[in-house]
Design a protein around this motif. Structure first.
Motif, PDB file in Angstrom:
ATOM      1  N   UNK B 173       0.846  -1.194   0.000  1.00 48.58           N
ATOM      2  CA  UNK B 173       0.000   0.000   0.000  1.00 48.58           C
ATOM      3  C   UNK B 173       0.884   1.249   0.000  1.00 48.58           C
ATOM      4  N   UNK B 174       0.734   2.074  -1.030  1.00 47.82           N
ATOM      5  CA  UNK B 174       1.507   3.326  -1.161  1.00 47.82           C
ATOM      6  C   UNK B 174       1.327   4.211   0.069  1.00 47.82           C
ATOM      7  N   UNK B 175       0.120   4.235   0.616  1.00 45.96           N
ATOM      8  CA  UNK B 175      -0.163   5.153   1.722  1.00 45.96           C
ATOM      9  C   UNK B 175       0.743   4.888   2.918  1.00 45.96           C
ATOM     10  N   UNK B 176       1.216   3.657   3.075  1.00 45.18           N
ATOM     11  CA  UNK B 176       2.071   3.344   4.232  1.00 45.18           C
ATOM     12  C   UNK B 176       3.406   4.075   4.193  1.00 45.18           C
ATOM     13  N   UNK B 177       3.751   4.708   3.063  1.00 45.63           N
ATOM     14  CA  UNK B 177       4.933   5.560   3.026  1.00 45.63           C
ATOM     15  C   UNK B 177       4.705   6.882   3.736  1.00 45.63           C
ATOM     16  N   UNK B 178       3.442   7.260   3.884  1.00 48.16           N
ATOM     17  CA  UNK B 178       3.124   8.468   4.662  1.00 48.16           C
ATOM     18  C   UNK B 178       3.457   8.120   6.108  1.00 48.16           C
ATOM     19  N   UNK B 179       4.195   9.020   6.773  1.00 50.16           N
ATOM     20  CA  UNK B 179       4.856   8.595   8.012  1.00 50.16           C
ATOM     21  C   UNK B 179       3.917   8.124   9.117  1.00 50.16           C
ATOM     22  N   UNK B 180       2.740   8.727   9.248  1.00 47.45           N
ATOM     23  CA  UNK B 180       1.870   8.289  10.347  1.00 47.45           C
ATOM     24  C   UNK B 180       1.081   7.036   9.969  1.00 47.45           C
ATOM     25  N   UNK B 181       0.846   6.852   8.675  1.00 46.13           N
ATOM     26  CA  UNK B 181       0.264   5.595   8.203  1.00 46.13           C
ATOM     27  C   UNK B 181       1.248   4.462   8.475  1.00 46.13           C
ATOM     28  N   UNK B 182       2.522   4.758   8.231  1.00 40.92           N
ATOM     29  CA  UNK B 182       3.581   3.777   8.498  1.00 40.92           C
ATOM     30  C   UNK B 182       3.573   3.355   9.973  1.00 40.92           C
ATOM     31  N   UNK B 183       3.370   4.318  10.854  1.00 40.36           N
ATOM     32  CA  UNK B 183       3.334   3.979  12.287  1.00 40.36           C
ATOM     33  C   UNK B 183       2.165   3.043  12.585  1.00 40.36           C
ATOM     34  N   UNK B 184       1.003   3.353  12.012  1.00 43.21           N
ATOM     35  CA  UNK B 184      -0.149   2.479  12.233  1.00 43.21           C
ATOM     36  C   UNK B 184       0.065   1.104  11.610  1.00 43.21           C
ATOM     37  N   UNK B 185       0.775   1.076  10.483  1.00 44.58           N
ATOM     38  CA  UNK B 185       1.070  -0.207   9.849  1.00 44.58           C
ATOM     39  C   UNK B 185       1.949  -1.051  10.773  1.00 44.58           C
ATOM     40  N   UNK B 186       2.895  -0.413  11.438  1.00 49.53           N
ATOM     41  CA  UNK B 186       3.735  -1.163  12.389  1.00 49.53           C
ATOM     42  C   UNK B 186       2.913  -1.592  13.604  1.00 49.53           C
ATOM     43  N   UNK B 187       2.023  -0.737  14.059  1.00 46.94           N
ATOM     44  CA  UNK B 187       1.245  -1.084  15.253  1.00 46.94           C
ATOM     45  C   UNK B 187       0.252  -2.216  15.005  1.00 46.94           C
ATOM     46  N   UNK B 188       0.035  -2.548  13.740  1.00 43.19           N
ATOM     47  CA  UNK B 188      -0.849  -3.674  13.433  1.00 43.19           C
ATOM     48  C   UNK B 188      -2.308  -3.294  13.337  1.00 43.19           C
ATOM     49  N   UNK B 189      -2.575  -1.991  13.131  1.00 41.97           N
ATOM     50  CA  UNK B 189      -3.954  -1.554  12.897  1.00 41.97           C
ATOM     51  C   UNK B 189      -4.086  -1.107  11.443  1.00 41.97           C
ATOM     52  N   UNK B 190      -5.314  -0.908  10.987  1.00 40.49           N
ATOM     53  CA  UNK B 190      -5.536  -0.423   9.627  1.00 40.49           C
ATOM     54  C   UNK B 190      -4.757   0.883   9.460  1.00 40.49           C
ATOM     55  N   UNK B 191      -3.918   0.971   8.413  1.00 38.57           N
ATOM     56  CA  UNK B 191      -2.950   2.075   8.361  1.00 38.57           C
ATOM     57  C   UNK B 191      -3.490   3.402   7.837  1.00 38.57           C
ATOM     58  N   UNK B 192      -4.489   3.951   8.496  1.00 37.63           N
ATOM     59  CA  UNK B 192      -4.943   5.291   8.136  1.00 37.63           C
ATOM     60  C   UNK B 192      -3.943   6.321   8.655  1.00 37.63           C
ATOM     61  N   UNK B 193      -3.596   7.334   7.844  1.00 37.41           N
ATOM     62  CA  UNK B 193      -2.756   8.410   8.364  1.00 37.41           C
ATOM     63  C   UNK B 193      -3.414   9.088   9.564  1.00 37.41           C
ATOM     64  N   UNK B 194      -2.580   9.609  10.452  1.00 37.28           N
ATOM     65  CA  UNK B 194      -3.081  10.279  11.657  1.00 37.28           C
ATOM     66  C   UNK B 194      -3.112  11.784  11.435  1.00 37.28           C
ATOM     67  N   UNK B 195      -3.968  12.442  12.192  1.00 36.47           N
ATOM     68  CA  UNK B 195      -3.952  13.897  12.189  1.00 36.47           C
ATOM     69  C   UNK B 195      -2.691  14.395  12.884  1.00 36.47           C
ATOM     70  N   UNK B 196      -2.143  15.512  12.369  1.00 35.63           N
ATOM     71  CA  UNK B 196      -0.993  16.140  13.024  1.00 35.63           C
ATOM     72  C   UNK B 196      -1.367  17.576  13.348  1.00 35.63           C
ATOM     73  N   UNK B 197      -1.001  18.174  14.480  1.00 35.93           N
ATOM     74  CA  UNK B 197      -0.334  17.520  15.591  1.00 35.93           C
ATOM     75  C   UNK B 197      -1.247  16.516  16.285  1.00 35.93           C
ATOM     76  N   UNK B 198      -0.712  15.716  17.207  1.00 40.29           N
ATOM     77  CA  UNK B 198       0.697  15.689  17.646  1.00 40.29           C
ATOM     78  C   UNK B 198       1.622  15.126  16.562  1.00 40.29           C
ATOM     79  N   UNK B 199       2.824  15.679  16.483  1.00 44.03           N
ATOM     80  CA  UNK B 199       3.814  15.177  15.551  1.00 44.03           C
ATOM     81  C   UNK B 199       4.490  13.939  16.125  1.00 44.03           C
ATOM     82  N   UNK B 200       4.935  13.043  15.238  1.00 44.18           N
ATOM     83  CA  UNK B 200       5.531  11.796  15.725  1.00 44.18           C
ATOM     84  C   UNK B 200       6.703  12.004  16.691  1.00 44.18           C
TER      85      UNK B 200
END
Ligand SMILES: Cc1cc2nc3c(=O)[nH]c(=O)nc-3n(C[C@H](O)[C@H](O)[C@H](O)COP(=O)(O)O)c2cc1C
Ligand code: SF4
Ligand code: FES
Lengths: 153, 428
Positions: B173-200
């Protein structure tokens, strides 16, 4: 569900994360390698292994194009259809494979040997056309070379 | 500025066994890391300052100062700090990180080690897209060899520094390159990008402070720490210094990855190292910074130099350094339709303008390409884009709008021609 060496591989993967759930992707990949696809039973097993609800596994499986919730042929072909490849041979490769295998996008040959899928950019744009066979990348092949490759799998 | 090729990140790419630790160590590999964890290269704060002074900017697309990003981590936190390396590399036209993970994974792994010391992280995840089968094997082998050499683990070399490095694998999934989507992908949840802030940097992986950097960004770190900030900032354009891996694809004779100092002429790259246009065709357009950047016309290609201040003057961007060259035979409406299908397919579906807007754009382009275009379609496309841009959680949607609007504006005549050739409604 899995032989002992696979279970110990999965346990090792799980130990890479502070929370078991975070091992979801790598665990699903190993399970898929073993089973070919992620049926309900396998998803339920993974849920149990990671101490999460089955729906949480399902939500992840259904998001990713490279995780399969439906069965495939014996071998899966992914042809990149993004711009650089399409401009440099992928259109011809796609048409060739469709007629050679007698399938449409996403289809499986009648003998169950090949499933043909389209993929987005595979980060091989300079060596177009790029495609995967069972996850391994092939680049810049002529149609004859592609035929020979498919004979050999 | 003359085009200056370099061989820093790419020095070992063509060597036999380039990916083996012995090859890397024969070139002095890991010496900088070992000096760093012994404190010989300065305190963590000094290392962050050094990277800031070097002028290194993120190579993942957004081009943010790397040292500055690191300095946003909370000071004196008792939470764990994580490093996540972004190797999702899926921006169409981009294939440089792949060279690093396949041909010089130790350079990346050493960069991870030094970065973790500088930012105070004891766990790192290298996120690789699953289509990098070879790259995943090579990076895993490299990490294993580094552990065997005693470079990772607990109390490394008696310094008291602990570090564990793991590989995490994506799912296409291309979206997982977006940094907060990537974090959700690692956490094992559906990798929706997160709102910022808070910044990672404040609240990232598992809610803890996290730095996310691109593969190429991190691969630069051993070189910068070894040779100094001034060495690095001396390369290329003074306002956007450094050396980058530029990916060229499309209608040129010699496509590939070229390591060049910033500030060179794009025309010179095409005519020189790329061997000119394929089959002697004329140039029609260049998408200079991955598919999410705005298109450049031949006269702009002739003038532009590849550095952020100059390309900004041409209303485009360097992005991920994925340069797609298109010749006179390219159907630009088809080309943009191809890209818009990509974005529509890769939208995660979380925001309405992106989820509904990108397929609508494809629908309009489909009718233009199949002889059913309407005179109002060009304005409709621009209008749609203006209703999407800036109204979504992540930049995927903006990245879809930029090539679209620039191609509609600069190649309007090609759209007009499709409309003129269209079958009038009601005609049989
Ligand atoms: C849709 C989308 C896709 C992205 N894909 C990637 C990617 O594949 N690799 C990458 O390094 N950055 C990607 N980025 C940028 C990351 O969000 C982030 O800025 C980057 O990884 C930070 O690292 P850097 O500062 O070293 O560039 C993407 C951004 C967006 C909005
Ligand atoms: S802009 Fe698109 S890809 Fe990004 S979060 Fe919204 S719906 Fe998802
Ligand atoms: S466009 Fe096919 S690999 Fe990038």
């Amino acid at each position: 569900m899995f032989p002992e060496d696979v279970i110990s591989e999965l346990e090792e993967i799980r130990s890479h994360y502070p929370h078991a759930k975070a091992a979801m992707m790598p665990v699903l990949h190993v399970a898929q390698q073993q089973k070919g696809w992620l049926d309900q039973e396998t998803q339920a097993w993974v849920a149990d292994f990671l101490s999460v609800d089955p729906i949480e596994v399902h939500e992840v499986v259904t998001f990713y194009p490279m995780l399969y919730a439906t069965p495939n042929g014996e071998h899966v072909i992914h042809v990149c259809r993004t711009l650089s490849c399409d401009e440099c041979g992928a259109r011809e490769l796609w048409a060739h494979l469709k007629s050679k295998l007698g399938v449409e996008r996403g289809g499986t040959t009648s003998d169950g040997k090949f499933t043909l899928r389209a993929a987005e950019c595979l980060a091989s744009c300079g060596t177009a056309p790029a495609f995967l066979v069972d996850g391994e990348r092939h680049e810049s092949l002529s149609l004859d070379e592609v035929d020979a490759l498919l004979e050999s799998v | 500025m003359a085009l200056k090729m370099q061989s820093i990140l790419s020095a070992r790419f063509d060597k036999e066994n380039s990916y083996h630790i012995d090859t890397y160590r024969a070139d002095g590999g890991y010496e900088t890391y070992l000096e760093t964890i012994k404190g010989e290269k300065g305190t963590p704060e000094e290392l962050v300052a050094l990277v800031k002074e070097s002028g290194l900017k993120g190579r993942g697309g957004a081009g943010f100062s790397t040292g500055m990003k690191w300095s946003f981590l909370p000071k004196g936190t008792d939470k764990p700090i994580y490093l996540c390396v972004n190797g999702d590399e899926s921006e169409p036209g981009t294939f440089k990180d792949r060279q690093i993970v396949e041909f010089d994974p130790h350079q990346l792994v050493e960069g991870v080690g030094i970065t973790c010391y500088a930012i105070g992280a004891h766990t790192a995840y290298i996120y690789l897209r699953c289509e990098f089968a070879l790259g995943i094997r090579r990076v895993k082998d490299a990490i294993r060899q580094a552990y065997e050499a005693g470079f990772f683990g607990k109390d490394i070399q008696g310094t008291g520094f602990d570090l564990d490095v793991h590989v995490h694998i994506g799912g296409g999934a291309y979206i997982c390159g977006e940094e907060t989507s990537l974090l959700n992908s690692i956490e094992g949840v559906r990798p929706y990008p997160r709102n910022k802030p808070p910044f990672p940097a404040v609240e990232g992986l598992f809610g803890d402070p996290t730095i996310i950097n691109n593969v190429e960004t991190i691969a630069n770190i051993p070189h910068i720490v070894k040779n100094g900030a001034e060495w690095y900032s001396g390369f290329g354009h003074p306002e956007d210094p450094g050396v980058r891996l530029w990916c060229v694809s499309g209608h040129v004779n010699n496509p590939g990855v070229f390591e060049i100092e910033t500030g060179f002429s794009l025309q010179e790259l095409i005519d020189g190292p790329c061997g000119g246009m394929k089959n002697g065709k004329k140039l029609k357009a260049v998408i200079p910074g991955g598919s999410s950047s705005k298109v450049l016309m031949p006269d702009e290609v002739a003038q532009v130099t590849m550095d952020t201040p100059t390309i900004r003057g041409f209303d485009s961007s360097l992005g991920s350094a994925g340069i797609i060259v298109l010749d006179e035979d390219t159907d630009m409406v088809e080309a943009v339709r191809n890209l818009m299908k990509f974005y529509a397919h890769e939208s995660c579906g979380q925001c309405t303008p992106c989820r509904e807007g990108t397929p609508w754009i494809v629908k309009i382009l489909n009718r233009l390409c199949t002889g059913k275009g309407r005179q109002e379609d060009m304005d409709l496309l621009l209008d749609l884009a203006s209703n999407i841009e800036g109204r979504t959680v992540c930049a995927l949607a903006d990245g879809a709008c930029w090539p679209l609007t620039s191609i509609v504006k600069k190649f309007r005549h090609e759209f007009e021609a499709k409309v003129a050739a269209a079958t009038p409604v009601g005609a049989s």
